[in-house]
Design a protein around this motif. Structure first.
Motif, PDB file in Angstrom:
ATOM      1  N   SER A 144       0.828  -1.202   0.000  1.00 23.84           N
ATOM      2  CA  SER A 144       0.000   0.000   0.000  1.00 23.84           C
ATOM      3  C   SER A 144       0.872   1.266   0.000  1.00 23.84           C
ATOM      4  CB  SER A 144      -0.930  -0.027   1.209  1.00 23.84           C
ATOM      5  OG  SER A 144      -1.758   1.086   1.199  1.00 23.84           O
ATOM      6  N   CYS A 512      -7.539   4.989   4.563  1.00 25.12           N
ATOM      7  CA  CYS A 512      -8.697   4.191   4.988  1.00 25.12           C
ATOM      8  C   CYS A 512      -9.716   5.068   5.722  1.00 25.12           C
ATOM      9  CB  CYS A 512      -8.265   3.053   5.896  1.00 25.12           C
ATOM     10  SG  CYS A 512      -7.363   1.783   5.036  1.00 25.12           S
ATOM     11  N   ILE A 561      -5.258   0.895  -1.456  1.00 26.79           N
ATOM     12  CA  ILE A 561      -5.440  -0.031  -0.333  1.00 26.79           C
ATOM     13  C   ILE A 561      -5.211  -1.471  -0.793  1.00 26.79           C
ATOM     14  CG2 ILE A 561      -7.119  -0.878   1.371  1.00 26.79           C
ATOM     15  CD1 ILE A 561      -8.487   1.877   1.180  1.00 26.79           C
TER      16      ILE A 561
END
Ligand code: ARG
Length: 569
Positions: A144, A512, A561
């Motif tokens: 990521s 996130c 992600i």
């Protein structure tokens, strides 16, 4: 990009008011009921100049109002006691910002002109040992962060750095010899049983332990017979590791290992000896790495054991040597368990002391991560009490998800694999990487809450609306129809605030959090505004453009992600 534009306006006003002492700050409002953006720079300045913040704010406001151009940007600029500057964007400007995001590369994110080279060292699996939960974070977090850095336009070289020369190899070779197996007889199933067996035996039997260590050392010195076993072990094990990384959509440019660094040890050793940096202590070759400013004792780096064997620190030291020579990077980043912090501190110090770092290049950075715990708060274990192999973890997550409701069982295998990936990665990456977290499969498989399924579900909802309400162009009226419409647009613009933070701190968790917030606002937007039943076609078009932007931003952040949306959910 919008935030930059607002900062420039603010800076100009401060400067025209005679305040050049500071770089004024503009932030997303933390009182969205009052304004969209705000600045508290008057306080900072007031302190510095021993003036009243209110007076400063008034002067700046006057300048902001003088500039006619600002009328198209702001609907309202207020000053609020004791000295806040509050900004509300003009509707037309706000809708334009969203529209522009749709057409500009990287949605208009400002990226540095100078491209840098980053080497990322993550994954770090050990050959002949099954990949377990402990290796999950390194792969997921590393991949990521790689994608964040790439989004910023830098060059990334990823290297898995296989643990392919450690004691486990000697244990497996010795086990195979005892079982009368030739290298060609070795299989994955065999490796899976022989390693735990020999590892347990080494713990209780001193002779076995010694023999395994001896084989490992002779292998490292070039013993031809052992090399044949080693080649077979590496090739079987690597194929299996690659299969699992593939499943996780984790990819490496290089599959180098500790073994490769052995080629560079002699040159490094000579280099260090030429500079008298190595000395003998109790038969071992060591290097001092203590610094005058140290508060705690820093033991020397162990370069070579008294029996002639090299160690983990030696291979990492030599690997840095190789990376500098071959790739000339600006940065090298390491993703391992935080418990390896001390190891990397020693190696980094040794590199500096040896003069491998010139003018601060490459910058060596350790990105340690915490432990994955089970619901009992202890390191995640299977029912049998060991750390589960990743394969069985994937299976378990899939089963839990299918068990949640009947319709989940109907999903295709391909969709299920995407959902498993989303569940695991969103559960993991939403935590600050250095913290431990509890991996509660039941909780993270649920469609409600801060979970992968919730995110995917929201995304598919948006996609469905866009599919059933086609738009022919991006022209917008510039009207904002209600509060939640405005809120969603402002949420989109936060992309410009969070991306630099994610990059600066190498934190997927920042992404996130943003994706999750964007989803909750999108869902409230969806629930209070029924697009398909709208009769006003312009309004329909305006909202579809807005959702098209949401869809695109989410899609890109999913990529970062490491998530992909299934076809249905
Ligand atoms: N194989 C190591 C382990 O399992 C991790 C390797 C990390 N990378 C490195 N350059 N040391 O602990």
């Amino acid at each position: 990009m919008v935030l930059q534009q607002l900062k420039t306006i603010l800076k100009k006003a401060f400067s025209q008011a005679g305040f050049n002492q500071i770089e004024p700050k503009m932030i997303v409002s933390n009182r969205p009921d009052l304004c969209d953006y705000q600045s508290d720079s008057c306080f900072m300045l007031a302190k510095q100049l021993h003036q009243n913040p209110w007076d400063i704010a008034q002067k700046v406001l006057l300048e902001l109002q003088k500039d006619k151009g600002n009328e198209t940007i702001f609907a309202k600029i207020d000053i609020v006691r004791p000295g806040f500057l509050n900004f509300t964007l003009a509707d037309q400007f706000l809708t334009n910002c969203v529209e522009r995001m749709l057409t500009q590369p990287k949605f208009g994110l400002e990226v540095p002109n100078k491209q840098e080279t980053y080497v990322l060292d993550y994954g770090g699996p050990n050959v002949a040992k099954p990949l377990h939960v402990g290796h999950l974070r390194s792969a997921i977090v590393g991949e990521s962060v790689k994608r964040i850095i790439e989004w910023y336009g830098h060059k990334v070289i990823s290297d898995v750095h296989l643990g392919d020369y450690g004691l486990q190899i000697g244990q497996v070779i010795y086990g195979a010899i005892l079982d009368h197996k030739q290298p060609k007889d070795l299989t994955l199933q065999y490796l899976d049983t022989i390693y735990p067996k020999m590892s347990a035996l080494s713990k209780t039997d001193e002779v076995v332990k010694e023999k395994c260590a001896q084989i490992t050392k002779e292998l490292q010195e070039g013993n031809a017979e052992y090399k044949e076993y080693w080649k077979a072990i590496v090739s079987i094990s690597k194929a299996d590791i690659a299969r699992i990384y593939d499943y996780l959509d984790v990819h490496f440019d290089y599959w180098l290992g500790e073994s490769d660094s052995y080629q560079d040890i002699p040159a490094l050793e000579k280099y260090l000896n030429d500079r008298s940096l190595l000395y003998t202590s109790q038969g071992a070759r060591v290097m001092d790495i203590a610094e005058d400013t140290d508060k705690k004792e820093m033991p020397p780096l162990l370069f070579q054991k008294s029996n002639g064997a090299y160690l983990y620190a030696t291979t990492d030291f030599a690997t840095i040597w190789q990376r500098i020579r071959d790739w000339d990077p600006d940065h090298i980043l390491y993703f391992t368990d935080i418990r390896q912090a001390q190891h990397f501190e020693s190696v980094f110090r040794a590199c500096k002391k040896a003069g491998l770092i010139q003018n601060g290049r490459p910058q060596l950075e350790f990105c340690g991560f915490g432990t994955v715990n089970g619901v009992d708060g202890k390191p995640f274990k299977t029912r049998a009490g060991d750390s589960p192999k990743l394969d069985s973890l994937f299976r378990q997550v899939k089963e839990v998800f299918m068990g949640i409701k009947e319709s989940n069982k109907q999903a295709s295998q391909e969709d299920l694999d995407k959902i498993v990936n989303a569940i695991i990665k969103f559960a993991d990456l939403q935590n600050a990487k250095e913290r431990d977290y509890i991996f509660d499969i039941q909780k993270f498989s649920n469609i409600v809450g801060k979970t992968g399924p919730y995110i995917l579900y929201t995304y598919l909802r948006v996609k469905n609306i866009l599919m059933s309400n086609t738009i022919d162009n991006h022209n917008q009226s510039g009207i904002i129809y209600n509060e939640i419409d405005r809120k969603l647009r402002l949420e989109l613009l936060k992309y410009f605030t969070i991306m630099p933070v994610a990059m600066e701190t190498k934190s997927p968790s920042v992404i996130c959090d943003y994706v999750y917030n964007l989803c909750t606002v999108t869902n409230s937007f969806y629930e209070s505004n029924r697009i398909s039943t709208l009769e006003n076609l312009q309004q329909k078009q305006d909202w579809c453009v807005l959702l098209a932007c949401v869809e695109k931003v989410m899609h890109q952040l999913f990529h970062i992600i490491g998530m992909e949306a299934p076809s249905v959910m």
